[in-house]
Design a protein around this motif. Sequence first.
Motif, short mmCIF file in Angstrom:
data_model
loop_
_atom_site.label_atom_id
_atom_site.label_comp_id
_atom_site.label_asym_id
_atom_site.label_seq_id
_atom_site.Cartn_x
_atom_site.Cartn_y
_atom_site.Cartn_z
N THR B 37 -1.06 -0.28 -4.98
CA THR B 37 -0.18 0.82 -4.59
C THR B 37 -0.09 0.91 -3.07
O THR B 37 0.99 1.11 -2.52
CB THR B 37 -0.69 2.15 -5.19
OG1 THR B 37 -0.83 1.95 -6.60
CG2 THR B 37 0.27 3.28 -4.93
N ILE B 41 3.26 0.69 -0.87
CA ILE B 41 3.62 1.72 0.11
C ILE B 41 3.93 1.07 1.46
O ILE B 41 4.93 1.38 2.11
CB ILE B 41 2.48 2.75 0.26
CG1 ILE B 41 2.35 3.58 -1.02
CG2 ILE B 41 2.72 3.67 1.46
CD1 ILE B 41 1.09 4.44 -1.07
N GLU B 43 4.92 -1.94 2.05
CA GLU B 43 6.18 -2.70 1.96
C GLU B 43 7.38 -1.76 2.10
O GLU B 43 8.32 -2.05 2.83
CB GLU B 43 6.28 -3.42 0.60
CG GLU B 43 5.25 -4.50 0.39
CD GLU B 43 5.69 -5.85 0.92
OE1 GLU B 43 6.86 -5.98 1.31
OE2 GLU B 43 4.84 -6.78 0.95
N GLU B 44 7.34 -0.65 1.39
CA GLU B 44 8.47 0.28 1.42
C GLU B 44 8.62 0.92 2.78
O GLU B 44 9.73 1.09 3.29
CB GLU B 44 8.31 1.37 0.35
CG GLU B 44 8.76 1.00 -1.02
CD GLU B 44 10.20 0.49 -1.09
OE1 GLU B 44 10.41 -0.53 -1.77
OE2 GLU B 44 11.12 1.08 -0.47
N LYS B 47 10.21 -1.46 5.22
CA LYS B 47 11.66 -1.54 5.03
C LYS B 47 12.35 -0.37 5.70
O LYS B 47 13.35 -0.51 6.39
CB LYS B 47 11.99 -1.47 3.53
CG LYS B 47 12.17 -2.80 2.85
CD LYS B 47 12.89 -2.59 1.52
CE LYS B 47 12.01 -2.99 0.37
NZ LYS B 47 12.54 -2.64 -0.95
N ASN B 51 14.94 -0.71 8.79
CA ASN B 51 16.37 -0.52 8.52
C ASN B 51 16.90 0.85 8.92
O ASN B 51 18.08 0.98 9.25
CB ASN B 51 16.67 -0.76 7.04
CG ASN B 51 16.34 -2.17 6.62
OD1 ASN B 51 16.49 -3.10 7.41
ND2 ASN B 51 15.85 -2.34 5.41
N VAL B 52 16.06 1.86 8.85
CA VAL B 52 16.57 3.22 9.11
C VAL B 52 16.15 3.74 10.49
O VAL B 52 16.98 4.26 11.24
CB VAL B 52 16.10 4.21 8.01
CG1 VAL B 52 16.69 5.60 8.27
CG2 VAL B 52 16.53 3.70 6.63
N GLU B 87 13.64 13.18 2.25
CA GLU B 87 13.96 12.99 0.83
C GLU B 87 13.11 11.89 0.20
O GLU B 87 12.76 11.95 -0.98
CB GLU B 87 15.44 12.65 0.66
CG GLU B 87 16.33 13.87 0.76
CD GLU B 87 17.81 13.51 0.72
OE1 GLU B 87 18.62 14.44 0.80
OE2 GLU B 87 18.15 12.31 0.62
N ASN B 88 12.83 10.86 0.98
CA ASN B 88 12.07 9.75 0.42
C ASN B 88 10.56 9.99 0.41
O ASN B 88 9.80 9.10 0.07
CB ASN B 88 12.41 8.45 1.16
CG ASN B 88 13.77 7.92 0.75
OD1 ASN B 88 14.55 8.62 0.11
ND2 ASN B 88 14.07 6.71 1.12
N GLY B 89 10.17 11.18 0.82
CA GLY B 89 8.77 11.55 0.65
C GLY B 89 7.86 11.11 1.78
O GLY B 89 6.65 11.30 1.71
N TRP B 90 8.43 10.51 2.84
CA TRP B 90 7.55 10.05 3.92
C TRP B 90 7.04 11.22 4.73
O TRP B 90 5.95 11.18 5.28
CB TRP B 90 8.29 9.06 4.84
CG TRP B 90 8.69 7.83 4.13
CD1 TRP B 90 9.96 7.43 3.85
CD2 TRP B 90 7.82 6.84 3.55
NE1 TRP B 90 9.93 6.24 3.15
CE2 TRP B 90 8.65 5.87 2.95
CE3 TRP B 90 6.43 6.69 3.48
CZ2 TRP B 90 8.12 4.75 2.29
CZ3 TRP B 90 5.91 5.59 2.83
CH2 TRP B 90 6.75 4.64 2.24
N MET B 93 3.91 12.73 3.30
CA MET B 93 2.83 11.78 2.99
C MET B 93 1.44 12.26 3.40
O MET B 93 0.52 12.20 2.60
CB MET B 93 3.14 10.43 3.61
CG MET B 93 2.20 9.35 3.16
SD MET B 93 2.68 7.74 3.76
CE MET B 93 1.92 7.78 5.34
N GLN B 102 0.86 13.63 -0.70
CA GLN B 102 0.40 12.58 -1.62
C GLN B 102 -1.11 12.42 -1.62
O GLN B 102 -1.64 11.67 -2.43
CB GLN B 102 1.05 11.24 -1.25
CG GLN B 102 2.56 11.25 -1.34
CD GLN B 102 3.05 11.57 -2.73
OE1 GLN B 102 2.35 11.32 -3.72
NE2 GLN B 102 4.22 12.15 -2.84
N LEU B 104 -3.01 10.80 0.39
CA LEU B 104 -3.43 9.42 0.68
C LEU B 104 -4.49 9.43 1.78
O LEU B 104 -4.55 10.35 2.59
CB LEU B 104 -2.23 8.61 1.14
CG LEU B 104 -1.25 8.22 0.03
CD1 LEU B 104 0.09 7.81 0.61
CD2 LEU B 104 -1.84 7.10 -0.82
#
Lengths: 252, 603
Positions: B37, B41, B43-44, B47, B51-52, B87-90, B93, B102, B104
Amino acid sequence: MKVLVPIKRVVDKDVKVRPKADETGVELANVKMSINPFDENAVEEAVRLKEKGIATEVVVVSVGPDKARDTLVSALAVGADRAILVDSGDAEVQPLAIAKLLKAVADKEQPQLVIFGRQAIDDDAVQTGQIFAALQGWGQAAFASISKVDVASGKATVGREIDGGLETLELSLPAVITADLRLNEPRYAKLPDVMKAKKKPQETTTPAALGIDITPRLKTLKVSEPPKRKGGGKVADVAELVSKLKNEAKVI
Amino acid sequence: MSTYNAPLQDMRFVLNEIAGLKDVLALPDFAEVDADTVDAILEEAAKFATNVIDPLNPKGDKNGPHWKDGVVTVIPEYKDAYKQFCENGWHSMPVDPQYGGQGLPHLVNIAVNEMWRSASIAFALCPMLTSGAIASIWHHASEELKAKYLPKMADGTWSGTMNLTEPQAGSDLTAIRSKAVPRGDGTYAVSGTKIFITWGEHDMAENIIHLVLARLPDAPAGLKGISLFLVPKFLVNDDGSLGARNDLICSALEHKLGIHGSATSVMSYGDKGGAIGWLIGDAGKGVAYMFTMMNHARINVGLEGVGVSERAYQHALAYARERIQGPIIGDKDSITTPKPILFHPDVRRLLIDMKSRTEALRAVAYFTAGHMDKAQHSPDAAVRKQSQAYVELLTPLVKGWSTESSIEITSEGIQVHGGTGFIEETGAAQYLRDARITAIYEGTTAIQANDYVGRKTAREKDEAGNVGFTARTLYKEIAAFADNLAKDAKLADIGRDLKEATQALIDVTEWVIKIYVAEPQVAHAGSVPYLKLGGIVVGGWLLAKSALIAQKRLDAGEAEGYYKAKLATAHYYAQHWLVQGRGLAKEIIEGGQSILALDEPLF
């Protein structure tokens, strides 16, 4: 309506691939692997169908080594419901065998729609979706850039890219669509979904359990670097160009 | 322009081999998180950063937040990215799961946070300040305040700030003048001017929750008279909806050398009679509460140093691989078949310096984060205590040494580019301009060095009264490792350099402990070089450990380029940085007096 999305674990698109030293294939040791980019579009389309209430379940399936589980989990993280791994170990599995394996899975799962990526970026065969449709005797719309599915009427309308522009096809379900990059823009996985993805249902089967012989029918003789580009030259006039094309390149 | 690629391989190596990810994930509190997991995480996040966020960085630099009549607007790309980030939860975190996070480990957060900082320090500051504010509220505020504010701060719907600085109160918080007067209903009327408030005003979040240090009317002078208040931009109704605008305004944005993409605000509280605020915890403990977020912030600012160094390195490397300029000395073929500047010896020196130092900074930051998790979550009290002691000792190193190094590393990045590096369009200059603030805010390098030499070394004691216990313990551990490595068949040279540098650090530490009481000015005059020495040794130690592991893997037949590179950077680091240990020791021990020798009128 159930949607089945076959996905493939391939060398990451940002990795510069190199042939193995013995030219038997592409070097895969210690190379970053990811989901095939076109398959991301396929997963995205299926998930959108589910979000619109058209699909009820999205099942992702991959044929490959145990490591392909990571690829399946990445699809679960962006919204697929369930994953199936057809564990083929390190065996080479060619498009015909993959299509047969997927047929066996589809016979069991009974999806109304199967969305493939239009091609895998490793071997660029562009065959699996088409062979699968033929084996099933289903309609197919390859290279889809627009799709609209209507379950009630049992039809899918698909815009596909052809040389001259856009061709619109109507298919009766069950059917096969292969996704182009322009079909949609795949989403980023959300962190909570990444964390929950592994807990979604996953099952593993094998080619033997599905009763499929995956022995390759084609033999790869050699994989080598393309020849290095040789330096060009300038010609003085058209006459010299024509003469060179005729006498040196022997193409006219 | 280059594209940011998260150095996932080095991150994973440091997480697993140096910072003890396995041990951290084995802690009972992290039973829900497994290694796969964590990998997914990373990897995402990589990205998303590439990209953003990364494409925002030059845009925000050119078009920073815009102020008009107290309203601050950001470019639409910033707004979109912030929304997606939330929105993507970062955003949530690092937050406690109770409030939507989360849960973590710090160790996972730190790797992900490094990516955000590499991609854009200016953008990442907004969530960083919010998570710091969340930490202060979570630890010290009443249940009522927590329930009302934390969930929406956790998901980024509301952002948070920390308001310490006033024009006359910078590093010295005792000079704070902002006031808070009881309004008789349990709330307070807050007034005063706060400066340098990061993301103090903007239009990315619906509400902004300011944490403000101010004095009560009857408060004693000094730090003990300072309390912490929660002052929202919009008052929040009982049902959670937004009510009236509070009496506070952003009266200006600062014009800065770097981090142009972030809104550094001048905040005026109470121009119309008093901004309504709520006391957090007990009166008079504001500074202590603020330090709950300050320690977090210091690690995170240190991480800005790591992140911006990595980014500058990638940018310079991409240019060096492309730019062709002159034949390479000693390489005749390069006259007919030109090679890029990467092959020039001095460009290679610059690049390996950037790379090896960045790896050392990363190793120390992640190592510290691993101890943060053990300090907080280990079921074993002895482990908790030991790890907490390491975190305290290493925090000023992570903050002070990483940020100072990042200024040099980003400057080297410009140097690789030559003249074009000095031109803004190349993009290399932004990293240096952005890096410059990191050695100033959340405690300047001098503040970190004072902390390192004083509270963390010369004034630190264990129960038995042994002064400098933690520092001595850690340096002894490093010396023992160096001793063993010096006997290694392949890495003896690294071992010898590490041994010598560690001995220099031990000598200075003993000297500091001895003279601290009688001659504190001399100890403090050498505190910044001492901090540098500490960083070099701890960084060199962790790189030497990395080299040992890399060598083992190569010996076992793993033909991985990464391990060869790690051996090369560790060797380089030993031969170019650890060797400075002796000189630094001499500078600190013998040079302190010369700093103080020039009398004030002679300047």
